[in-house]
Design a protein around this motif. Sequence first.
Motif: not given
Length: 369
Positions: A2-13, A211-226
């Motif tokens: 699976t591909t992981l993007t933040d907390y969402r794996l390929a698929g959806f909830r 970190r690059l993907i985060n930056r491109i998507n307008g998110q912090p490179e290092i997440s303050p949450r998790g």
Amino acid sequence: MTTLTDYRLAGFRENPSGIQQGDQIMKYAFNNTEIQPSVEIYHDGIVYLGEITMREFFWDKEKCAEAWRIAGEKIRAYFGDMLPMRPVSGPPLSYGHLVCLGAPIEFTEDSEPNVKPFISGIDEGIEFLKEKRDIVFAQQPIFRHYAEMCGYLQERFPGQNVGFSGLGSQGPITSAVLMRGQDFIFDIIDEPDKAKEFLSLLTDSIIRYRRLINRINGQPEISPRGCGLADDFASLISPDMWPEFVVPYWNQLYEGLTTGSSRFLHCENLAPAHLRHLKSAKVTYFQPSVSPMLTLEKVRENTDIPIDWLLYPFHIVNMSDEEIQEWVDTTVRAGVTIIRTQFGRFACENGKLDRIKAFYRAFEKYSVK
């Protein structure tokens, strides 16, 4: 895999508050604790329902977009409000980071793309990763292709948050095995110090990529949450070797991507003895998915970390309503709050989508107003 993007794996909830049915959100609870049914759609189901080939889905932006549109219409027509449509994204490719590094990838006409091992020895792997320390991921052909495709999908679906999506990365152990093949398992025995250096360099590369993907998507490179990681091939390493060859590199990755306390882990095919090491990586949520050696009882005997539980898509298609109900009841009584199943091409072409409706019906007894 699976591909992981933040907390969402390929698929959806679904909506975390419950299933949307018309103007009403259906909520479910057991012993005053909310429970959440979750159905994930494999992207091969989008390809099948969209009436295109897998190659077209990955390479033809216009046909990819049409497949998302057509599949969405068919899914809504069959399920109504019972099942939310999977969010539109770039075609899920778990090996994007490795392809950017130079992994050869094979795209057949109508099957999943895969990479092949391309490092013949551990010394070569170390030198290779040192040479790639300054690689500009965004300039690689596969990255540029995804940037174009995701941009087009965003134009076609302006109400969706497509962003730069689909071109994922694997965890350090899975990435090492994909680069070296199964010889990496011998590396950690024959050349343990070199294997550790290789893993450290590789984990740094994954961190830079993410970190690059985060930056491109307008998110912090290092997440303050998790953050999260998917690393199925960690299961190939025996539990007694995890403190040396798995946990340090998971911690390295987590610490390189977040200052927060939330650490999601997707790792399939684990044995019960592996679970005792999860807290060493400060994992706060574990997704075992397809793990035949694990039962709910064995999980609880070896860890108290929260989990979700999956009704395998290759099992649900052959189950009766009564069997699905019994499985759901057992899982609910075990205290699991996120209860999952999945479907894709096989269920669609064999007329088994009614089993997904049966899965939802199994939760009706737990509905609350």
